[in-house]
Scaffold this motif. Sequence first.
Motif, short mmCIF file in Angstrom:
data_model
loop_
_atom_site.label_atom_id
_atom_site.label_comp_id
_atom_site.label_asym_id
_atom_site.label_seq_id
_atom_site.Cartn_x
_atom_site.Cartn_y
_atom_site.Cartn_z
N ASP A 209 -4.65 -3.28 3.33
CA ASP A 209 -4.08 -3.16 1.99
C ASP A 209 -2.83 -4.02 1.87
N SER A 210 -2.74 -4.77 0.77
CA SER A 210 -1.56 -5.58 0.52
C SER A 210 -0.40 -4.67 0.12
N LEU A 211 0.78 -5.26 -0.02
CA LEU A 211 1.97 -4.47 -0.35
C LEU A 211 1.81 -3.75 -1.69
N ASP A 212 1.02 -4.33 -2.60
CA ASP A 212 0.82 -3.70 -3.91
C ASP A 212 -0.42 -2.80 -3.94
N GLY A 213 -1.01 -2.55 -2.75
CA GLY A 213 -2.10 -1.59 -2.66
C GLY A 213 -3.50 -2.14 -2.78
#
Length: 254
Positions: A209-213
């Motif tokens: 998952d990226s930092l923004d989900g």
Amino acid sequence: MTPVAIDLNADLGEGFGRWRLTEDEQLLSVVTSANVACGFHAGDPATMRRVCAWAAERGVRIGAQVSYRDLAGFGRRSMDVPPDELAAEVAYQIGALQVFARAAGAEVAYVKPHGALYNRIVHDDEQAEAVVQGVRLAGGRLPVLGLPGSRAHAAAGRAGLPVVTEAFGDRAYTARGTLVPRGEDGAVITDPAAVVERSVRLATSGTVDSLDGRPVAVRARSLCLHGDTRGAVELARRVREALEAAGVRVEAFV
């Protein structure tokens, strides 16, 4: 189904003189590849020799962790080094480590850029080409370890060098699959349970998952375990145990 295989690499030898940062001997009992600092961001001849000897004793692959000439900034400051100069400095670092690897009965098996240089050559064609030229200047066809889709891997492929894709269980990713800069909030994952979970997911599904989900595809053959984090040895052991429990074969890529 063929079991998934993953290499575990760690940045080692990151001390200088009397100052030591990484628990090299303990981490070498867990990892399968050692990225050894070559004196430009950390490391000195005695440290390089010691880490190479320990790695050779344990059958751990030795990699040259090359960087900008930045001891004061630990190699984490981007520098506009002329391409010919950067190529020469990369070759110099590889050659220095090769002396100690061979003295230990081993060889430098691959190259991994460090810090600001690693991140710069994800998108900078000129600096990426310079790093690749430095690897070629050092001789042989050493694999280049780096982020999937990086300009460095494109340059290495054109030069006929093998490439090895890498992922990070303890670093946050952007939605584009690049690393969130260390100066930004949330760039480093500090919760051990989260690092273990992310590492297993990266190895088994090739996603994180990226930092923004948002889920991001990050298919990698090697997983980095940072040696300079608090509790690095115990965390590395937990990651390896979790990978093996999930049916992942932990082995060097070369």
